[in-house]
Design a protein around this motif. Sequence first.
Motif, short mmCIF file in Angstrom:
data_model
loop_
_atom_site.label_atom_id
_atom_site.label_comp_id
_atom_site.label_asym_id
_atom_site.label_seq_id
_atom_site.Cartn_x
_atom_site.Cartn_y
_atom_site.Cartn_z
N SER A 1 0.83 -1.22 0.00
CA SER A 1 0.00 0.00 0.00
C SER A 1 0.87 1.27 0.00
O SER A 1 0.35 2.37 -0.10
N LEU A 2 2.19 1.08 0.09
CA LEU A 2 3.10 2.22 0.19
C LEU A 2 4.01 2.24 -1.02
O LEU A 2 4.46 1.19 -1.48
N GLY B 1 3.19 3.67 -4.04
CA GLY B 1 2.47 4.17 -5.21
C GLY B 1 2.42 3.26 -6.43
O GLY B 1 1.90 3.65 -7.47
N LYS B 2 2.96 2.04 -6.33
CA LYS B 2 2.88 1.16 -7.50
C LYS B 2 1.54 0.47 -7.53
O LYS B 2 1.14 -0.17 -6.55
N PHE C 1 2.27 4.58 -11.50
CA PHE C 1 2.58 5.11 -10.18
C PHE C 1 1.41 6.00 -9.78
O PHE C 1 1.07 6.93 -10.52
N TYR C 2 0.79 5.72 -8.68
CA TYR C 2 -0.36 6.54 -8.27
C TYR C 2 -0.47 6.55 -6.76
O TYR C 2 -0.64 5.49 -6.14
N GLN C 3 -0.37 7.72 -6.18
CA GLN C 3 -0.35 7.81 -4.71
C GLN C 3 -1.77 7.90 -4.13
O GLN C 3 -2.58 8.67 -4.63
N THR D 1 -4.59 9.04 -1.36
CA THR D 1 -4.76 10.20 -0.47
C THR D 1 -4.55 9.79 0.98
O THR D 1 -4.09 10.57 1.80
N VAL E 1 8.55 3.36 3.75
CA VAL E 1 8.26 4.76 3.42
C VAL E 1 9.56 5.54 3.25
O VAL E 1 9.70 6.33 2.31
N SER F 1 10.37 7.14 -0.37
CA SER F 1 10.26 8.60 -0.52
C SER F 1 11.59 9.21 -0.96
O SER F 1 11.62 10.29 -1.52
N GLU G 1 11.06 8.24 -5.45
CA GLU G 1 9.63 8.08 -5.77
C GLU G 1 9.36 7.27 -7.04
O GLU G 1 8.41 6.52 -7.11
#
Length: 345
Positions: A124-125, A127-128, A143-145, A147, A213, A217, A220
């Motif tokens: 879940s971390l 963004g893939k 890649f989609y982050q 909210t 994370v 980060s 990215e």
Amino acid sequence: MVGSKILPEFGHHLEPLLSGRQVLIVTHPRLQRLYGAAVSASLRRQRIKHHLLAIPEGEHHKTMHNYYRILDRACSLGLDRSDTIVTLGGGVIGDMAGFAAATLYRGIRLIHMPTTIVAQQDSSLGGKVGVDVKYGKNLVGAFYQPTLVYTDVSTLQTLSEREFCNGMAEVIKHGVISDPRLFEYLINNRSRIMQREPQALLRMITAALKVKVAVVSADELDRGGRAVLNYGHTVGHALEALSKYRNLKHGEAVAIGMEMAARLAYLKGMVSWDLVRQQRSVLEMYGLPVAMPKYDFARLWKFIGRDKKVDRKQIRFVLPRRLGKVEIISGITRREVRQALELGE
Ligand SMILES: NC(=O)c1ccc[n+]([C@@H]2O[C@H](COP(=O)([O-])OP(=O)(O)OC[C@H]3O[C@@H](n4cnc5c(N)ncnc54)[C@H](O)[C@@H]3O)[C@@H](O)[C@H]2O)c1
Ligand SMILES: [Zn+2]
């Protein structure tokens, strides 16, 4: 957001984030039975209009077909660009419904509610998102982050023993690559964790997800820095491919891969045998295999060479330097891998 027994407050945390009118929750039938009513009630209390869509479970359902079913349901319900997709499940649901959220109207709001160890501290971390196609796993995606990632560790209570242990592989990995305190915690709290004591799960998941994370980060878009997360995966992926994904789960293959990587590091004089032994005992404590299944070495080597971590024909491995620190080492030879395989106590 991470907590224990926080499912009933989901609606309260979701409400301020919403701009649209509707939410589509994508899950599996089993999770709908287990958690659907609690999630629904919590949204109803905030007067959030929502719908549930249940997709059959299993990696073989992480397909373009089911991705399309999610889009189809979203459109037929009249979701618009301001609406939201919530994923309630493990990595399969998170990746697939996440990809639907990434692409519907070129991206609508995405919220993950991960319910497996794998999903809570890994998938879940970062963004893939994506789906499998017949040519391979995760070949179509983005890649989609999200909210929000809303993680309730109490959902892990209903996870099967095998899925629980499978997820532990990358928790242990996160300890070895960058958090010696997490590693120690796993050694000292085995029974609390295996009995799924809420506070122990919370402590463990929080530490493990922080490692992921921090690594993602710093990188990215996966341009190199994330490579340390592939610890145990060079041999792990080869084993999965060799077993055609049938008898070995990802975490189990990674556990064997971590054992091999530690042995290679020992052979290269990077770590003492103590580290190999310590890591092995933690993997075994959590029900993970470390022994290499009997495969023909030539085939294994061929699959290792096919892995993504091959840089200009050089085989690259992520190897430990000490607990909490790994390095990327190029030019590992066939002979070295063979020796690592044969290394006993
Ligand atoms: N996006 C990423 O960065 C990333 C990282 C790692 C893995 N992944 C992907 O994640 C997937 C694997 O995820 P997974 O291991 O969570 O598998 P999964 O989603 O298939 O879940 C495993 C099983 O557990 C069941 N389940 C889930 N939560 C439960 C609960 N709380 N109680 C009872 N049963 C529950 C599911 O129905 C399923 O049968 C793979 O497709 C992999 O490619 C993605
Ligand atoms: Zn992995």
